[in-house]
Design an enzyme around this catalytic site. Structure first.
Site, short mmCIF file in Angstrom:
data_model
loop_
_atom_site.label_atom_id
_atom_site.label_comp_id
_atom_site.label_asym_id
_atom_site.label_seq_id
_atom_site.Cartn_x
_atom_site.Cartn_y
_atom_site.Cartn_z
CG PHE A 5 3.52 0.29 -25.92
CD1 PHE A 5 3.79 -1.07 -25.76
CD2 PHE A 5 4.35 1.00 -26.76
CE1 PHE A 5 4.85 -1.71 -26.42
CE2 PHE A 5 5.41 0.37 -27.45
CZ PHE A 5 5.65 -0.97 -27.26
CG ASN A 6 2.23 5.61 -22.49
OD1 ASN A 6 3.05 5.05 -23.22
ND2 ASN A 6 2.56 6.63 -21.73
CB ALA A 14 4.91 -5.44 -6.26
CG LEU A 72 -2.01 -1.14 1.19
CD1 LEU A 72 -2.98 -1.00 2.37
CD2 LEU A 72 -2.82 -1.19 -0.11
CE1 TYR A 127 9.12 0.74 -14.20
CE2 TYR A 127 8.84 1.84 -16.33
CZ TYR A 127 8.40 0.93 -15.37
OH TYR A 127 7.25 0.23 -15.60
CB SER A 173 6.15 2.17 -12.42
OG SER A 173 5.11 2.89 -11.81
N1 UDP Z 1 4.13 14.54 -20.37
C1 UDP Z 1 4.04 15.92 -20.45
N2 UDP Z 1 3.55 16.60 -19.37
C2 UDP Z 1 3.17 15.98 -18.22
C3 UDP Z 1 3.26 14.58 -18.15
C4 UDP Z 1 3.74 13.89 -19.23
O1 UDP Z 1 4.40 16.52 -21.46
O2 UDP Z 1 2.76 16.67 -17.27
C5 UDP Z 1 4.63 13.78 -21.52
C6 UDP Z 1 5.86 12.94 -21.22
O3 UDP Z 1 7.03 13.71 -21.37
C7 UDP Z 1 5.71 11.82 -22.24
C8 UDP Z 1 4.20 11.65 -22.39
O4 UDP Z 1 3.62 12.86 -21.89
O5 UDP Z 1 6.24 12.22 -23.48
C9 UDP Z 1 3.65 10.48 -21.60
O6 UDP Z 1 4.15 10.57 -20.28
P1 UDP Z 1 3.59 9.68 -19.10
O7 UDP Z 1 4.32 10.10 -17.85
O8 UDP Z 1 2.10 9.75 -19.06
O9 UDP Z 1 3.96 8.19 -19.49
P2 UDP Z 1 5.37 7.52 -19.89
O10 UDP Z 1 5.41 7.52 -21.40
O11 UDP Z 1 6.47 8.30 -19.25
O12 UDP Z 1 5.25 6.14 -19.33
#
Ligand code: UDP
Length: 342
Positions: free
Chosen positions: A181-182, A86, A45, A153, A89
């Site tokens: 991916f995202n 866990a 948690l 990471y 990230s």
């Molecule tokens: N990003 C941004 N502004 C923010 C957060 C993220 O421009 O406040 C950009 C970040 O640089 C990346 C994309 O959005 O190019 C996705 O970032 P996120 O942290 O959501 O996921 P990641 O790809 O790092 O896992």
């Protein structure tokens, strides 16, 4: 919202979900419970939420870095399969504490692998990441692309994948790694969604700005070699991710060495995401140009052919409107994340 898996658990099939109180882990635990699997969630948690753990899962409050404790939990609960979510990230954080990040994520995977081997677990699924590929020139990225992590990471997850390789080779435990991916979106019917503190991910940040909870969005770099200068990412709905986990769990009953890239196969720039949220919500969102964020690759788009062809997975919920619409409703209903449910 649709999911495509029709799975029936085998008698005695019992999945231990480490990190099952976190964003992706809780959605997977929810789907497993809904399909009738016996589920034990193990979570410290530190970033997860007790309210995100399904009622029908057994919950064990445990720091998975504790080797003896993890072994004891396995000996007592006797899972047949393990899923490991866990981990720390955040790419940015991983630069501030690279060795700590790698040690943390690797220790957890090693402890779970050791306990799995001790107790006769038959399959082990790792939550991995597109970050293992770094700044890959060839897009979309297939599983054969070279593993060249561009940040600590990603390196920690690449190392965890190596642990799986040797776990499988030496014990016969069948393993899988899913490179997300995202991950994005929410599962409204079950009160599940994305809640990090502090929030660093693009879609929730843009939505919080649309809701007036922050005064705008920082765009980290607009000088990348893309059409509008901002980074391109492949956003995949968390329910589609959960579905990929269940399909992979079923495949692990008979096959091992599974490695799948999980994304929608389409990429959107940071600016496109901001405009899409403006379109979906009707709110104007102020943006500020900021320097690049360390470790961000220019483009990450998944080639998802392998999991489509081998497991019949489809990203059925990963249209941008579904992702943003579900995330928007989650944030409107839970302005303080899971604290709203207390
Ligand atoms: N990003 C941004 N502004 C923010 C957060 C993220 O421009 O406040 C950009 C970040 O640089 C990346 C994309 O959005 O190019 C996705 O970032 P996120 O942290 O959501 O996921 P990641 O790809 O790092 O896992």
């Amino acid at each position: 919202m649709a999911n495509t898996t029709r799975a029936t658990p085998l008698p005695n099939e019992h999945v231990l979900v480490a990190g099952g109180a976190g964003y992706v882990g809780s959605h997977v635990a929810w789907l497993l419970c809904r399909l009738g699997f016996k589920v034990t969630v193990l979570d410290d948690l530190s970033t997860g939420h007790r309210h995100a753990v399904p009622h029908s899962a057994t919950f064990v409050h445990c720091d998975a870095r504790d080797t003896a404790l993890v072994s004891r939990v396995f000996a007592e609960s006797r899972p047949t399969a393990v899923m490991n979510f866990a981990a720390l990230s955040l790419v940015g954080d991983s630069y501030r504490n690279p060795i700590g990040y790698i040690a943390h994520n690797l220790t957890i995977t090693l402890n779970l692998a050791k306990a799995a081997a001790e107790t006769g677990v038959s399959s082990f699924l790792l939550s991995s990441t597109a970050s293992i590929f770094g700044n890959e020139a060839s897009q979309p990225i297939a599983e054969e692309a070279p593993v060249r992590p561009g940040n600590p990471y990603g390196e920690s997850k690449a190392m965890c994948e190596q642990v799986l390789r040797w776990l499988e080779a030496t014990t016969g435990i069948r393993t899988a790694a899913l490179r997300y991916f995202n991950a994005s979106g929410a599962l409204l019917s079950s009160n599940l969604g994305e809640a990090h503190d502090p929030e660093t991910h693009l879609i929730p940040i843009v939505i919080q700005a649309a809701l007036g909870l922050r005064d705008g969005v920082d765009i980290f770099g607009d000088d990348y070699p893309t059409a509008d200068g901002t980074c391109i990412r492949d956003y995949v709905h968390v329910l589609d991710l959960a579905d990929a986990h269940v399909k992979t769990l079923l495949a692990l009953r008979t096959a091992g060495g599974l490695r799948y890239n999980i994304g929608s196969g389409r990429g959107y720039s940071v600016r496109q995401i901001v405009h899409a949220v403006e379109r979906e919500t009707g709110h104007r969102i102020p943006v500020r140009r900021r320097p690049r964020r360390e470790g961000d690759p220019t483009t990450l788009i998944a080639c998802n052919d392998r999991i489509r062809n081998e497991l019949g997975w489809r990203p059925v919920n990963s249209g941008l409107a579904t992702i943003i619409g579900s995330a928007w409703k989650w944030h409107v209903n839970h302005p303080s994340g899971f604290d709203t449910l207390r």
